[in-house]
Design a protein around this motif. Structure first.
Motif, PDB file in Angstrom:
ATOM      1  N   SER A 200       2.401   6.076  -7.233  1.00 46.87           N
ATOM      2  CA  SER A 200       1.332   6.627  -8.068  1.00 46.87           C
ATOM      3  C   SER A 200       1.068   8.097  -7.766  1.00 46.87           C
ATOM      4  O   SER A 200       0.539   8.813  -8.620  1.00 46.87           O
ATOM      5  CB  SER A 200       0.042   5.841  -7.873  1.00 46.87           C
ATOM      6  OG  SER A 200      -0.465   6.078  -6.576  1.00 46.87           O
TER       7      SER A 200
ATOM      8  N   THR B 147       0.831  -1.203   0.000  1.00 48.77           N
ATOM      9  CA  THR B 147       0.000   0.000   0.000  1.00 48.77           C
ATOM     10  C   THR B 147       0.863   1.250   0.000  1.00 48.77           C
ATOM     11  O   THR B 147       0.640   2.180  -0.790  1.00 48.77           O
ATOM     12  CB  THR B 147      -0.934   0.021   1.224  1.00 48.77           C
ATOM     13  OG1 THR B 147      -1.736  -1.154   1.218  1.00 48.77           O
ATOM     14  CG2 THR B 147      -1.838   1.243   1.196  1.00 48.77           C
TER      15      THR B 147
ATOM     16  N   ILE C  32      -6.051   1.261  -4.814  1.00 51.34           N
ATOM     17  CA  ILE C  32      -4.751   0.817  -4.302  1.00 51.34           C
ATOM     18  C   ILE C  32      -4.931  -0.030  -3.047  1.00 51.34           C
ATOM     19  O   ILE C  32      -4.268  -1.058  -2.878  1.00 51.34           O
ATOM     20  CB  ILE C  32      -3.838   2.038  -4.041  1.00 51.34           C
ATOM     21  CG1 ILE C  32      -3.389   2.618  -5.387  1.00 51.34           C
ATOM     22  CG2 ILE C  32      -2.638   1.652  -3.189  1.00 51.34           C
ATOM     23  CD1 ILE C  32      -2.595   3.897  -5.269  1.00 51.34           C
TER      24      ILE C  32
ATOM     25  N   MET D 168       2.680   1.579  -3.453  1.00 54.98           N
ATOM     26  CA  MET D 168       1.810   1.994  -4.551  1.00 54.98           C
ATOM     27  C   MET D 168       1.339   3.433  -4.381  1.00 54.98           C
ATOM     28  O   MET D 168       1.222   4.174  -5.368  1.00 54.98           O
ATOM     29  CB  MET D 168       0.614   1.037  -4.678  1.00 54.98           C
ATOM     30  CG  MET D 168       0.979  -0.303  -5.273  1.00 54.98           C
ATOM     31  SD  MET D 168      -0.453  -1.329  -5.659  1.00 54.98           S
ATOM     32  CE  MET D 168      -0.831  -2.023  -4.062  1.00 54.98           C
TER      33      MET D 168
END
Length: 96
Positions: free
Chosen positions: A27, A20, A38, A23
């Motif tokens: 992102s 988590t 996510i 990402m």
């Protein structure tokens, strides 16, 4: 349904947390739906990791394939047999 082991819970939880964070950082999303996608993806990845952790099972009776083979006896050569058969002289202390 069997209960998850400590290793499965640990690996799954660590996978969810770290994936988590990774990402979200990669992102750089700040929208609600992006964060939700996510989080769901990280949760699915954590469950996948937890389910694929190998579970050790102890069998009460080992089968013949699991038992180690007996070592082969080593043949005794003639020189070793002759040396062990010859007695050594015994040295006794003399009287004072």
């Amino acid at each position: 349904m069997p209960r998850p082991t400590v290793a499965q819970l640990t690996y799954g939880s660590c996978t969810v947390i770290f994936s988590t964070l990774a990402m979200l950082l990669l992102s750089q999303t700040s929208s609600g739906p992006g964060i939700a996608v996510i989080a769901v993806a990280a949760l699915a990845l954590g469950v996948l990791v937890a389910l694929t952790v190998p579970v050790t099972r102890s069998s009460p009776v080992p089968t013949a394939a699991q038992q180690p083979a007996a070592p082969e006896p080593v043949p005794v050569t003639a020189s070793v047999a002759a040396a062990s058969a010859a007695p050594e002289p015994v040295r006794e202390p003399t009287a004072p």
